[in-house]
Design an enzyme around this catalytic site. Sequence first.
Site, PDB file in Angstrom:
ATOM      1  N   ASP A 129      -3.918   9.445   5.650  1.00 34.71           N
ATOM      2  CA  ASP A 129      -2.891   8.454   5.355  1.00 34.71           C
ATOM      3  C   ASP A 129      -1.518   9.088   5.299  1.00 34.71           C
ATOM      4  OD1 ASP A 129      -4.083   5.598   4.436  1.00 34.71           O
ATOM      5  OD2 ASP A 129      -5.523   7.208   4.135  1.00 34.71           O
ATOM      6  N   GLN A 166     -16.395   0.997   4.186  1.00 34.00           N
ATOM      7  CA  GLN A 166     -15.698   1.007   5.471  1.00 34.00           C
ATOM      8  C   GLN A 166     -16.401   1.896   6.490  1.00 34.00           C
ATOM      9  OE1 GLN A 166     -14.041   1.699   2.466  1.00 34.00           O
ATOM     10  NE2 GLN A 166     -11.898   1.068   2.603  1.00 34.00           N
ATOM     11  N   ASN A 220      -5.778  11.277   1.818  1.00 32.33           N
ATOM     12  CA  ASN A 220      -6.672  10.371   2.543  1.00 32.33           C
ATOM     13  C   ASN A 220      -7.590   9.665   1.548  1.00 32.33           C
ATOM     14  OD1 ASN A 220      -7.550   9.326   5.123  1.00 32.33           O
ATOM     15  ND2 ASN A 220      -9.429  10.486   4.872  1.00 32.33           N
ATOM     16  N   LYS A 221      -8.430   8.815   2.066  1.00 23.76           N
ATOM     17  CA  LYS A 221      -9.357   8.037   1.250  1.00 23.76           C
ATOM     18  C   LYS A 221     -10.083   8.923   0.247  1.00 23.76           C
ATOM     19  CE  LYS A 221     -12.231   4.735   0.009  1.00 23.76           C
ATOM     20  NZ  LYS A 221     -11.820   3.544  -0.738  1.00 23.76           N
ATOM     21  N   ARG A 247       0.879  -1.172   0.000  1.00 24.27           N
ATOM     22  CA  ARG A 247       0.000   0.000   0.000  1.00 24.27           C
ATOM     23  C   ARG A 247       0.915   1.220   0.000  1.00 24.27           C
ATOM     24  NH1 ARG A 247      -5.209  -0.830   1.684  1.00 24.27           N
ATOM     25  NH2 ARG A 247      -5.603   0.962   0.339  1.00 24.27           N
TER      26      ARG A 247
END
Length: 342
Positions: A233, A192, A243-244, A92
């Site tokens: 992140d 999520q 981020n997402k 990742r």
Amino acid sequence: MSLPVLADSVRLTADGVHILDRRKFPLEREWVRCGTAEDVAVAIEDMVTQSSGPYFAALGAMVLAAREASVLRPAEARAYLGRAADRLVSTRKTNNHLRKAVCFVLSSVDSAGSVSGTELVAAAESGARLGDERYRARSRALGTYTAELLPAEATVLTHCWADLYLVELVLAARRAGKEPAFVCTETRPYLQGTRLTAETLGEMDVATTVVTDGMGAATLASGEITALVTAADRVTMDGHVVNKIGTLGLAVAAHAFGVPFHAMVQAPDQAARTGSDVPLEYRDGEEVLSVLGHRVASERVRGRYPAFDVTPPRFVTTVVTDRGAFAPGRLGEYYAEGEPNQ
């Protein structure tokens, strides 16, 4: 009060690393056993775990790698661990927690000197324990500083976020006599927000509402949201928040409607000066065309899935770290105390 399930979702045992399968949680509570470091790498790539889960999984994987390498001579064993570390970091690429996890173990092994056999494994285990303790301690500090930014009866909008940052924020708020409510986006395509974040909050008896991803801007326009709070992140030194995917749209809407956006990260990344320095992961577009394993689009269409986006600092109110809250343009001050202990 016991911690929510997702706060302890990776376990190292004598027969491998056991990972709670977040693709199925909370409808099923299935643990995936990874017998080798490579098994863990594949599990991370396949989204068996996410959020802080890959960090703890990588710690365990490095111990497995040490067990695998224990029969080798010291130099060969160290090279084997280096290859395992590179493999784990590559799983990742946007989040740099994996790099920090493997560094804890490698540093412990290197400090032990030229070792092999049981000494190698013991050194790896010591590094993994330290990495676990440090992450949890820094998450507690992060939660405390973020809770200070919220009023007593806040309603927080969050996006794709579960795990220790969330848990520690709620615990810190309660210690301060605050009881925030949360609104969670569903966070497609893995949901999520619905399955992980909302469930974790529910376990903690927090008032929780789920909205679809398309409802975020309208929710911010309604006046009911006190703050947009997400994990990050990665945060660059000039204040870009990675981020997402979907965070950028929420941040822009929050800015338009006067809602502060607080991004939580343990530390800004000195290796990333600005947003273009962070590699963004693109996942298989087929994942967008299905929900929980069920295809919802016909074979006539294609999917596109950038897993992360980058929010410019002008849309970020505060970056909250384990050393306190900073304006995005002042993140260099974080390192005035020197480097953190990873």
